[in-house]
Design a protein around this motif. Structure first.
Motif, PDB file in Angstrom:
ATOM      1  N   GLN A 113       0.840  -1.196   0.000  1.00 51.46           N
ATOM      2  CA  GLN A 113       0.000   0.000   0.000  1.00 51.46           C
ATOM      3  C   GLN A 113       0.877   1.249   0.000  1.00 51.46           C
ATOM      4  OE1 GLN A 113      -3.043   0.042   2.995  1.00 51.46           O
ATOM      5  NE2 GLN A 113      -3.531   2.171   2.648  1.00 51.46           N
ATOM      6  N   GLY A 114       0.577   2.167  -0.895  1.00 50.62           N
ATOM      7  CA  GLY A 114       1.353   3.399  -1.004  1.00 50.62           C
ATOM      8  C   GLY A 114       2.536   3.317  -1.948  1.00 50.62           C
ATOM      9  N   ASP A 115       2.835   2.130  -2.467  1.00 47.86           N
ATOM     10  CA  ASP A 115       4.005   1.954  -3.326  1.00 47.86           C
ATOM     11  C   ASP A 115       3.656   1.786  -4.806  1.00 47.86           C
ATOM     12  OD1 ASP A 115       5.714   2.172  -1.188  1.00 47.86           O
ATOM     13  OD2 ASP A 115       5.902   0.006  -0.893  1.00 47.86           O
ATOM     14  N   PHE A 116       2.463   2.181  -5.203  1.00 47.35           N
ATOM     15  CA  PHE A 116       2.047   2.025  -6.599  1.00 47.35           C
ATOM     16  C   PHE A 116       2.982   2.784  -7.544  1.00 47.35           C
ATOM     17  CE2 PHE A 116      -0.442   3.484 -10.300  1.00 47.35           C
ATOM     18  CZ  PHE A 116      -0.712   2.259 -10.874  1.00 47.35           C
ATOM     19  N   ARG A 117       3.296   4.016  -7.200  1.00 48.51           N
ATOM     20  CA  ARG A 117       4.165   4.821  -8.075  1.00 48.51           C
ATOM     21  C   ARG A 117       5.525   4.149  -8.270  1.00 48.51           C
ATOM     22  NH1 ARG A 117       6.456  10.967  -7.957  1.00 48.51           N
ATOM     23  NH2 ARG A 117       7.845  10.532  -9.627  1.00 48.51           N
ATOM     24  N   GLU A 118       6.109   3.674  -7.187  1.00 46.23           N
ATOM     25  CA  GLU A 118       7.405   3.003  -7.285  1.00 46.23           C
ATOM     26  C   GLU A 118       7.295   1.760  -8.170  1.00 46.23           C
ATOM     27  OE1 GLU A 118       6.120   4.066  -4.369  1.00 46.23           O
ATOM     28  OE2 GLU A 118       7.477   5.732  -3.988  1.00 46.23           O
ATOM     29  N   TRP A 119       6.200   1.019  -8.016  1.00 48.70           N
ATOM     30  CA  TRP A 119       6.012  -0.190  -8.816  1.00 48.70           C
ATOM     31  C   TRP A 119       5.937   0.155 -10.303  1.00 48.70           C
ATOM     32  CZ3 TRP A 119       1.839  -1.750 -11.890  1.00 48.70           C
ATOM     33  CH2 TRP A 119       1.935  -3.062 -12.386  1.00 48.70           C
ATOM     34  N   THR A 120       5.261   1.236 -10.651  1.00 50.20           N
ATOM     35  CA  THR A 120       5.139   1.598 -12.072  1.00 50.20           C
ATOM     36  C   THR A 120       6.481   2.005 -12.674  1.00 50.20           C
ATOM     37  OG1 THR A 120       4.605   3.944 -11.674  1.00 50.20           O
ATOM     38  CG2 THR A 120       2.744   2.394 -11.839  1.00 50.20           C
ATOM     39  N   GLN A 121       7.435   2.379 -11.846  1.00 48.20           N
ATOM     40  CA  GLN A 121       8.718   2.848 -12.350  1.00 48.20           C
ATOM     41  C   GLN A 121       9.823   1.801 -12.295  1.00 48.20           C
ATOM     42  OE1 GLN A 121       9.431   6.531 -10.265  1.00 48.20           O
ATOM     43  NE2 GLN A 121       7.777   7.550 -11.330  1.00 48.20           N
ATOM     44  N   GLU A 122       9.493   0.588 -11.891  1.00 52.78           N
ATOM     45  CA  GLU A 122      10.500  -0.466 -11.880  1.00 52.78           C
ATOM     46  C   GLU A 122      11.065  -0.650 -13.274  1.00 52.78           C
ATOM     47  OE1 GLU A 122       8.566  -3.950 -10.445  1.00 52.78           O
ATOM     48  OE2 GLU A 122       8.507  -3.231  -8.388  1.00 52.78           O
ATOM     49  N   THR A 123      12.350  -0.936 -13.371  1.00 57.54           N
ATOM     50  CA  THR A 123      12.983  -1.052 -14.678  1.00 57.54           C
ATOM     51  C   THR A 123      12.941  -2.462 -15.234  1.00 57.54           C
ATOM     52  OG1 THR A 123      15.127  -1.338 -13.607  1.00 57.54           O
ATOM     53  CG2 THR A 123      14.526   0.882 -14.308  1.00 57.54           C
ATOM     54  N   ASP A 124      12.803  -3.477 -14.396  1.00 56.56           N
ATOM     55  CA  ASP A 124      12.781  -4.858 -14.871  1.00 56.56           C
ATOM     56  C   ASP A 124      11.353  -5.241 -15.235  1.00 56.56           C
ATOM     57  OD1 ASP A 124      13.349  -7.455 -15.502  1.00 56.56           O
ATOM     58  OD2 ASP A 124      13.497  -8.132 -13.426  1.00 56.56           O
ATOM     59  N   ARG A 125      10.942  -4.919 -16.438  1.00 55.95           N
ATOM     60  CA  ARG A 125       9.563  -5.130 -16.863  1.00 55.95           C
ATOM     61  C   ARG A 125       9.277  -6.580 -17.247  1.00 55.95           C
ATOM     62  NH1 ARG A 125       8.742  -1.081 -14.572  1.00 55.95           N
ATOM     63  NH2 ARG A 125       8.761   0.950 -15.449  1.00 55.95           N
ATOM     64  N   GLY A 126      10.107  -7.158 -18.071  1.00 57.31           N
ATOM     65  CA  GLY A 126       9.873  -8.523 -18.517  1.00 57.31           C
ATOM     66  C   GLY A 126       8.541  -8.674 -19.241  1.00 57.31           C
ATOM     67  N   SER A 127       8.077  -7.622 -19.890  1.00 59.28           N
ATOM     68  CA  SER A 127       6.735  -7.655 -20.458  1.00 59.28           C
ATOM     69  C   SER A 127       6.682  -8.045 -21.934  1.00 59.28           C
ATOM     70  CB  SER A 127       6.069  -6.295 -20.261  1.00 59.28           C
ATOM     71  OG  SER A 127       6.864  -5.284 -20.821  1.00 59.28           O
ATOM     72  N   GLY A 128       7.809  -8.237 -22.563  1.00 61.05           N
ATOM     73  CA  GLY A 128       7.805  -8.702 -23.942  1.00 61.05           C
ATOM     74  C   GLY A 128       7.282  -7.672 -24.923  1.00 61.05           C
ATOM     75  N   GLU A 129       6.686  -8.140 -26.009  1.00 54.30           N
ATOM     76  CA  GLU A 129       6.285  -7.282 -27.106  1.00 54.30           C
ATOM     77  C   GLU A 129       5.009  -6.501 -26.820  1.00 54.30           C
ATOM     78  OE1 GLU A 129       5.954  -9.728 -30.529  1.00 54.30           O
ATOM     79  OE2 GLU A 129       8.007 -10.431 -30.386  1.00 54.30           O
ATOM     80  N   ARG A 130       4.185  -6.926 -25.906  1.00 56.03           N
ATOM     81  CA  ARG A 130       2.888  -6.291 -25.704  1.00 56.03           C
ATOM     82  C   ARG A 130       3.005  -4.894 -25.132  1.00 56.03           C
ATOM     83  NH1 ARG A 130      -1.435  -9.504 -22.780  1.00 56.03           N
ATOM     84  NH2 ARG A 130      -2.556  -7.726 -23.541  1.00 56.03           N
ATOM     85  N   CYS A 131       4.074  -4.612 -24.425  1.00 52.88           N
ATOM     86  CA  CYS A 131       4.214  -3.300 -23.800  1.00 52.88           C
ATOM     87  C   CYS A 131       5.346  -2.532 -24.450  1.00 52.88           C
ATOM     88  CB  CYS A 131       4.496  -3.455 -22.303  1.00 52.88           C
ATOM     89  SG  CYS A 131       3.155  -4.245 -21.417  1.00 52.88           S
ATOM     90  N   GLN A 132       5.154  -1.231 -24.583  1.00 51.51           N
ATOM     91  CA  GLN A 132       6.181  -0.367 -25.142  1.00 51.51           C
ATOM     92  C   GLN A 132       7.171   0.002 -24.044  1.00 51.51           C
ATOM     93  OE1 GLN A 132       3.934   2.952 -26.491  1.00 51.51           O
ATOM     94  NE2 GLN A 132       2.940   1.843 -28.141  1.00 51.51           N
ATOM     95  N   SER A 133       8.257   0.633 -24.435  1.00 53.80           N
ATOM     96  CA  SER A 133       9.202   1.113 -23.434  1.00 53.80           C
ATOM     97  C   SER A 133       8.590   2.258 -22.646  1.00 53.80           C
ATOM     98  CB  SER A 133      10.495   1.572 -24.105  1.00 53.80           C
ATOM     99  OG  SER A 133      10.197   2.647 -24.973  1.00 53.80           O
ATOM    100  N   LEU A 134       9.175   2.566 -21.511  1.00 55.41           N
ATOM    101  CA  LEU A 134       8.662   3.641 -20.676  1.00 55.41           C
ATOM    102  C   LEU A 134       8.665   4.962 -21.424  1.00 55.41           C
ATOM    103  CD1 LEU A 134      10.466   2.816 -17.342  1.00 55.41           C
ATOM    104  CD2 LEU A 134       8.093   2.417 -17.920  1.00 55.41           C
TER     105      LEU A 134
END
Length: 144
Positions: A113-134
């Motif tokens: 709780q309260g760490d949503f912003r930090e989570w969105t900025q993590e650099t290790d995405r591992g999301s493959g082709e479906r997500c664009q770069s930050l």
């Protein structure tokens, strides 16, 4: 009674009719699963408003595909979160699933709780082709 027959008789959809039941003691009543499920839903107007506020992109990966964008409760409803704009954020379906550890209906998040912003900025995405770069659009999350 079959929800399809009830729906036809009262002029509503079968999915709406399934939310209710009847017994001789209580009469007609809304089923418990329906009450909790409805409180978690975001109206189409609110969805559009939140996506527009967040720049039309996922706040985690920057994806701008309207069909893939979803509105996420930062603090889940099951933990006291509300549908207030300040508790809603735009995520793509992939990041939304990741936020909930693989199950959007779990009522849990991978971030504290309260760490949503930090989570969105993590650099290790591992999301493959479906997500664009930050992208710089993610900075809009600073409003939270």
């Amino acid at each position: 009674m079959e929800s399809g027959l009830v729906a036809k008789a009262v002029g509503c959809s079968a999915s709406y009719a399934r939310r209710f039941s009847y017994d001789d003691e209580r009469g007609g009543f809304e089923k418990e699963w329906s009450k909790s499920n409805q409180s978690e839903k975001v109206s189409p107007g609110a969805r559009t408003k939140i996506i527009n506020r967040d720049g039309g992109s996922c706040l985690r990966c920057g994806l701008e595909d309207e069909a893939e964008l979803e509105v996420h409760h930062i603090l889940p409803v099951s933990h006291g979160g509300t549908n207030d704009d300040s508790n809603l954020a735009t995520l793509c379906s992939h990041c939304h699933e990741a936020a909930h550890g693989g199950s959007k209906t779990s009522g849990k998040t991978v971030y504290a709780q309260g760490d949503f912003r930090e989570w969105t900025q993590e650099t290790d995405r591992g999301s493959g082709e479906r997500c664009q770069s930050l992208s710089s659009k993610q900075m809009k999350i600073s409003d939270y």
